[in-house]
Motif scaffolding. Structure first.
Motif, PDB file in Angstrom:
ATOM      1  N   PHE A  33      17.102 -34.782 -22.262  1.00 26.69           N
ATOM      2  CA  PHE A  33      17.857 -34.614 -23.443  1.00 26.69           C
ATOM      3  C   PHE A  33      17.865 -35.636 -24.499  1.00 26.69           C
ATOM      4  O   PHE A  33      16.496 -35.767 -25.878  1.00 26.69           O
ATOM      5  N   TYR A  34      18.029 -37.363 -24.068  1.00 32.15           N
ATOM      6  CA  TYR A  34      17.442 -38.188 -24.797  1.00 32.15           C
ATOM      7  C   TYR A  34      15.874 -39.121 -24.346  1.00 32.15           C
ATOM      8  O   TYR A  34      14.886 -39.024 -25.841  1.00 32.15           O
ATOM      9  N   ALA A  35      14.981 -38.284 -23.535  1.00 28.06           N
ATOM     10  CA  ALA A  35      13.571 -38.383 -23.500  1.00 28.06           C
ATOM     11  C   ALA A  35      12.962 -37.054 -24.774  1.00 28.06           C
ATOM     12  O   ALA A  35      12.692 -37.694 -25.556  1.00 28.06           O
ATOM     13  N   MET A  36      13.751 -36.040 -24.840  1.00 30.61           N
ATOM     14  CA  MET A  36      13.371 -35.485 -25.862  1.00 30.61           C
ATOM     15  C   MET A  36      13.728 -35.679 -27.371  1.00 30.61           C
ATOM     16  O   MET A  36      12.926 -35.491 -28.470  1.00 30.61           O
ATOM     17  N   ILE A  37      14.969 -36.296 -27.797  1.00 26.88           N
ATOM     18  CA  ILE A  37      15.783 -36.756 -29.124  1.00 26.88           C
ATOM     19  C   ILE A  37      14.106 -37.618 -29.437  1.00 26.88           C
ATOM     20  O   ILE A  37      13.194 -37.760 -30.607  1.00 26.88           O
ATOM     21  N   PHE A  38      14.091 -38.216 -27.995  1.00 26.13           N
ATOM     22  CA  PHE A  38      13.120 -40.068 -28.442  1.00 26.13           C
ATOM     23  C   PHE A  38      11.810 -39.476 -28.524  1.00 26.13           C
ATOM     24  O   PHE A  38      11.289 -39.579 -30.113  1.00 26.13           O
TER      25      PHE A  38
END
Length: 51
Positions: A33-38
């Motif tokens: 999830f955090y990778a996609m947001i980044f």
């Protein structure tokens, strides 16, 4: 039918294995999830850089 149930009973996970798997799955989902947001924020910054 009974043979299938014996195989399932032999390979059943313990409560600690289930907890560990759930914990690791949660960490992986959070990381994804955090990778996609980044990635999406980088794309947004590149597209709307000059506005």
């Amino acid at each position: 039918m009974r043979k299938y149930l014996k195989i399932v009973d032999i390979h059943r996970a313990t409560k600690s294995q289930r907890f560990a798997n759930t914990f690791l799955d949660g960490i992986f989902v959070q990381f994804a999830f955090y990778a996609m947001i980044f990635v999406f924020s980088l794309i947004y910054a590149i597209i709307y850089e000059n506005q």
